[in-house]
Design a protein around this motif. Structure first.
Motif, mmCIF file in Angstrom:
data_model
loop_
_atom_site.group_PDB
_atom_site.id
_atom_site.type_symbol
_atom_site.label_atom_id
_atom_site.label_comp_id
_atom_site.label_asym_id
_atom_site.label_seq_id
_atom_site.Cartn_x
_atom_site.Cartn_y
_atom_site.Cartn_z
ATOM 1 N N LEU A 162 3.214 3.766 -15.769
ATOM 2 C CA LEU A 162 3.070 3.281 -14.387
ATOM 3 C C LEU A 162 2.217 2.015 -14.335
ATOM 4 C CD1 LEU A 162 3.502 3.663 -11.347
ATOM 5 C CD2 LEU A 162 1.516 5.196 -11.332
ATOM 6 N N ARG A 165 11.278 1.467 -1.187
ATOM 7 C CA ARG A 165 10.270 2.525 -1.061
ATOM 8 C C ARG A 165 10.888 3.765 -0.417
ATOM 9 N NH1 ARG A 165 6.646 1.931 3.771
ATOM 10 N NH2 ARG A 165 8.323 3.226 4.585
ATOM 11 N N HIS A 194 0.837 -1.204 0.000
ATOM 12 C CA HIS A 194 0.000 0.000 0.000
ATOM 13 C C HIS A 194 0.875 1.258 0.000
ATOM 14 C CE1 HIS A 194 -3.322 2.628 1.352
ATOM 15 N NE2 HIS A 194 -2.514 3.057 2.291
ATOM 16 N N THR A 195 1.914 1.258 0.821
ATOM 17 C CA THR A 195 2.759 2.459 0.892
ATOM 18 C C THR A 195 3.616 2.604 -0.375
ATOM 19 O OG1 THR A 195 4.572 1.298 2.044
ATOM 20 C CG2 THR A 195 2.870 2.341 3.417
ATOM 21 N N ARG A 226 11.656 10.619 -5.593
ATOM 22 C CA ARG A 226 10.487 11.347 -6.061
ATOM 23 C C ARG A 226 10.512 12.805 -5.620
ATOM 24 N NH1 ARG A 226 4.146 9.694 -6.511
ATOM 25 N NH2 ARG A 226 3.557 11.667 -7.451
ATOM 26 N N THR A 285 2.578 -1.385 -12.063
ATOM 27 C CA THR A 285 1.619 -1.704 -10.996
ATOM 28 C C THR A 285 0.852 -2.991 -11.319
ATOM 29 O OG1 THR A 285 -0.034 -0.213 -11.948
ATOM 30 C CG2 THR A 285 1.374 0.671 -10.226
ATOM 31 N N ASN A 322 2.203 6.983 -6.936
ATOM 32 C CA ASN A 322 0.925 7.358 -7.541
ATOM 33 C C ASN A 322 1.081 8.569 -8.469
ATOM 34 O OD1 ASN A 322 -1.915 7.271 -7.885
ATOM 35 N ND2 ASN A 322 -2.167 8.875 -6.341
ATOM 36 N N GLY A 323 0.604 8.430 -9.694
ATOM 37 C CA GLY A 323 0.563 9.566 -10.617
ATOM 38 C C GLY A 323 1.836 9.836 -11.376
ATOM 39 N N LEU A 380 2.712 1.701 -3.466
ATOM 40 C CA LEU A 380 1.845 2.215 -4.531
ATOM 41 C C LEU A 380 1.510 3.686 -4.281
ATOM 42 C CD1 LEU A 380 -0.460 -0.895 -5.095
ATOM 43 C CD2 LEU A 380 1.468 -0.120 -6.506
ATOM 44 N N ALA A 381 1.326 4.061 -3.017
ATOM 45 C CA ALA A 381 1.084 5.477 -2.711
ATOM 46 C C ALA A 381 2.293 6.334 -3.089
ATOM 47 C CB ALA A 381 0.767 5.635 -1.219
#
Lengths: 168, 168
Positions: free
Chosen positions: B104, B157, B28-29, B164, B108, B35-36, B31-32
Motif C-alpha cells: 500500500l 473511490r 482524504h476519502t 473492498r 500512497t 487504509n490497511g 486514502l481512508a
C-alpha cells in the motif's frame, strides 16, 4: 455539453455558478451512465449485497432532497420525510425490497425535478451564504454540502458504470 | 478533518483555494477507503474484467500527473510518459498484468508525491489562470480539468469501496 469549463454562470453569484457547473456536469454523466436501461436492468442485483442501479438513482435524488432541507430550509428532515426516504437513503435490504419495478423515466424525472428545485434555490442565495456555517450544522458550510451532493453522486456513478458493464 | 467547509485557503487565490479543499477532501476519502489493505488485497481481482484496488490507486495518481502536464506545463505527455503511465491510465488487461505485488505504501507515496506537486503548482497560479481556456485544449479550462481530477478519483473511490466490501 461541448465545452468543459467551470465558470461563473449568469443567474447565480460567481462561486455558486461554478458549483452549479460541477453539479450539472456530474448529473450529465450520471444520466449518460443509465441511458436506455430497462426496468429489469434497473432492478438487477449483482449479488445479494449489491444495490440495484435503480436504487442508486433513487439514492442520488434522496441525498439531494435531504441537503435541500438542511441548507435551504435550515432544518432537519421531518420524521415523515425520513421515513419516506429511508429505503433510498439507507439502501441495503430495505432498498432492495422497496425500490423495484420502475421505468427509467420514474428515476430520471425525480432527479430532474429535484435538481430544478436545487437550482431555483441556489439562484436565490449568494456566495456569502454559500460560505457561512450551516445554522443547523455549523461544522459544515453550504459549499461543502453541495460539493458533497455531487461527490456522493459521482461515487455512486462509478458503481453504476461498474454494475452496468456486468448486467446479464 | 473535523470541519467540512469549502473556503478560500491561505496560500492560494480564493477560487483555487476552494478547489484545493475539494481535492483534499476527495483524497482524504480515497486514502481512508484503502487504509490497511495488504498487497494480496490490493492485487485481488473480483472477476476477470475487474481492476484491482491497487491498479485503481495507480490510475488516480497517473490521471493527476497527466493533468499536471496539460495544465501546468501546457503540453501533451511525451511518448515516454505515455508509455510509462499506460497500464495505470488504461487499466484493463495491461493494468491487471503489470500493476501487482506492491505494498500500500508504494501507492500512497505516489499519491502523496503527486499531490504535493499539484498543490505547489496551484499555489503559483491564480484565479484568472484557473478560468482561462487551456492553451493546448481550449475546450477545457484548468478549473474543469482539476475538478475532473477529483471527479475521476471519486468515481473510482466508489468502485474501491464496493470492491473492498467484497474482498475474500
Amino acid at each position: 455539453m461541448t465545452a468543459y469549463r467551470i465558470l461563473p454562470i449568469p443567474g447565480y453569484t460567481p462561486t455558486i455558478g461554478r458549483l452549479v457547473g460541477m453539479l450539472t456536469y456530474a448529473r450529465h454523466t450520471t444520466l449518460a451512465a443509465v441511458n436506455g436501461l430497462t426496468p429489469a436492468q434497473l432492478d438487477h442485483l449483482h449479488d445479494d449485497r449489491s444495490n440495484s442501479i435503480g436504487a442508486l438513482l433513487a439514492h442520488i435524488a434522496a441525498v439531494e432532497r435531504g441537503y435541500q432541507i438542511v441548507t435551504f430550509e435550515e432544518r432537519e428532515p421531518s420524521p415523515s420525510e425520513t421515513a419516506a426516504w429511508s429505503p433510498a437513503l439507507k439502501l441495503g435490504d430495505e432498498g432492495r425490497q422497496k425500490i423495484r419495478g420502475n421505468d427509467l423515466a420514474l428515476y430520471t424525472e425525480e432527479l430532474i425535478r429535484t435538481r430544478q428545485a436545487t437550482l431555483a434555490a441556489l439562484a436565490q442565495h449568494d456566495d456569502a451564504w454559500l460560505e457561512a456555517p450551516l445554522t443547523i450544522a455549523p461544522n459544515l458550510n453550504a459549499h461543502w454540502a453541495w460539493f458533497h451532493v455531487a461527490e456522493d453522486e459521482i461515487n455512486h456513478r462509478g458503481q453504476i458504470r461498474w454494475l452496468r458493464a456486468r448486467l446479464p
